[in-house]
Design a protein around this motif. Sequence first.
Motif, PDB file in Angstrom:
ATOM      1  N   TYR A  89     -17.866 -80.488  33.204  1.00 26.00           N
ATOM      2  CA  TYR A  89     -19.075 -81.014  32.570  1.00 26.00           C
ATOM      3  C   TYR A  89     -18.727 -81.713  31.251  1.00 26.00           C
ATOM      4  O   TYR A  89     -19.185 -82.825  30.991  1.00 26.00           O
ATOM      5  CB  TYR A  89     -20.070 -79.873  32.331  1.00 26.00           C
ATOM      6  N   ALA A 101     -23.132 -84.838  38.681  1.00 32.79           N
ATOM      7  CA  ALA A 101     -21.725 -84.983  39.079  1.00 32.79           C
ATOM      8  C   ALA A 101     -21.128 -83.616  39.416  1.00 32.79           C
ATOM      9  O   ALA A 101     -20.381 -83.478  40.394  1.00 32.79           O
ATOM     10  CB  ALA A 101     -20.932 -85.655  37.972  1.00 32.79           C
ATOM     11  N   GLU A 109     -16.913 -88.912  29.021  1.00 30.34           N
ATOM     12  CA  GLU A 109     -16.846 -90.229  29.665  1.00 30.34           C
ATOM     13  C   GLU A 109     -18.089 -91.060  29.376  1.00 30.34           C
ATOM     14  O   GLU A 109     -18.172 -92.210  29.797  1.00 30.34           O
ATOM     15  CB  GLU A 109     -16.684 -90.069  31.178  1.00 30.34           C
ATOM     16  N   GLY A 110     -19.072 -90.467  28.703  1.00 34.75           N
ATOM     17  CA  GLY A 110     -20.271 -91.207  28.336  1.00 34.75           C
ATOM     18  C   GLY A 110     -21.487 -90.921  29.199  1.00 34.75           C
ATOM     19  O   GLY A 110     -22.524 -91.572  29.024  1.00 34.75           O
ATOM     20  N   LYS A 111     -21.392 -89.966  30.100  1.00 36.20           N
ATOM     21  CA  LYS A 111     -22.541 -89.638  30.941  1.00 36.20           C
ATOM     22  C   LYS A 111     -23.524 -88.774  30.157  1.00 36.20           C
ATOM     23  O   LYS A 111     -23.139 -87.976  29.315  1.00 36.20           O
ATOM     24  CB  LYS A 111     -22.091 -88.902  32.197  1.00 36.20           C
ATOM     25  N   ARG A 112     -24.794 -88.939  30.467  1.00 30.68           N
ATOM     26  CA  ARG A 112     -25.818 -88.108  29.847  1.00 30.68           C
ATOM     27  C   ARG A 112     -25.815 -86.730  30.505  1.00 30.68           C
ATOM     28  O   ARG A 112     -25.154 -86.517  31.514  1.00 30.68           O
ATOM     29  CB  ARG A 112     -27.185 -88.758  30.009  1.00 30.68           C
ATOM     30  N   HIS A 113     -26.580 -85.812  29.913  1.00 30.19           N
ATOM     31  CA  HIS A 113     -26.618 -84.429  30.398  1.00 30.19           C
ATOM     32  C   HIS A 113     -26.951 -84.359  31.889  1.00 30.19           C
ATOM     33  O   HIS A 113     -26.229 -83.720  32.665  1.00 30.19           O
ATOM     34  CB  HIS A 113     -27.636 -83.629  29.579  1.00 30.19           C
ATOM     35  N   HIS A 114     -28.010 -84.998  32.303  1.00 30.04           N
ATOM     36  CA  HIS A 114     -28.434 -84.933  33.707  1.00 30.04           C
ATOM     37  C   HIS A 114     -27.413 -85.585  34.633  1.00 30.04           C
ATOM     38  O   HIS A 114     -27.169 -85.091  35.735  1.00 30.04           O
ATOM     39  CB  HIS A 114     -29.811 -85.587  33.883  1.00 30.04           C
ATOM     40  N   GLN A 115     -26.815 -86.666  34.201  1.00 31.97           N
ATOM     41  CA  GLN A 115     -25.794 -87.323  35.018  1.00 31.97           C
ATOM     42  C   GLN A 115     -24.569 -86.429  35.189  1.00 31.97           C
ATOM     43  O   GLN A 115     -23.995 -86.351  36.274  1.00 31.97           O
ATOM     44  CB  GLN A 115     -25.377 -88.646  34.382  1.00 31.97           C
ATOM     45  N   ALA A 116     -24.167 -85.744  34.128  1.00 27.20           N
ATOM     46  CA  ALA A 116     -23.019 -84.840  34.204  1.00 27.20           C
ATOM     47  C   ALA A 116     -23.336 -83.647  35.114  1.00 27.20           C
ATOM     48  O   ALA A 116     -22.476 -83.202  35.881  1.00 27.20           O
ATOM     49  CB  ALA A 116     -22.623 -84.363  32.815  1.00 27.20           C
ATOM     50  N   LYS A 134     -17.097 -85.065  31.824  1.00 22.47           N
ATOM     51  CA  LYS A 134     -18.067 -86.105  32.200  1.00 22.47           C
ATOM     52  C   LYS A 134     -18.877 -86.563  30.985  1.00 22.47           C
ATOM     53  O   LYS A 134     -19.173 -87.749  30.841  1.00 22.47           O
ATOM     54  CB  LYS A 134     -19.007 -85.591  33.303  1.00 22.47           C
ATOM     55  N   ARG A 135     -19.226 -85.629  30.102  1.00 22.03           N
ATOM     56  CA  ARG A 135     -19.942 -85.996  28.890  1.00 22.03           C
ATOM     57  C   ARG A 135     -19.076 -86.886  27.998  1.00 22.03           C
ATOM     58  O   ARG A 135     -19.569 -87.847  27.405  1.00 22.03           O
ATOM     59  CB  ARG A 135     -20.374 -84.740  28.120  1.00 22.03           C
TER      60      ARG A 135
END
Length: 64
Positions: free
Chosen positions: A19, A35, A25-32, A22-23
């Motif tokens: 998690y 994933a 990498e620039g993903k938001r909370h819900h996107q992470a 992924k964060r």
Amino acid sequence: FYQASFCSIQRDPTSRTYYDRKRAEGKRHHQALIALARRKVNVLYAMLRDRQPFQHRPPLRLIA
């Protein structure tokens, strides 16, 4: 799987590491979380496909 992912980032260090990566990498909370949920689906599919129980494997560390 989404809810399981949400709980696992609080209790499972491997899930938390994924998690956090992924964060980073620039993903938001819900996107992470999505994933991480997708990763859990892939693990479950591999277990069913190979007819093998889950085996926790610690992440590999590269020594430079």
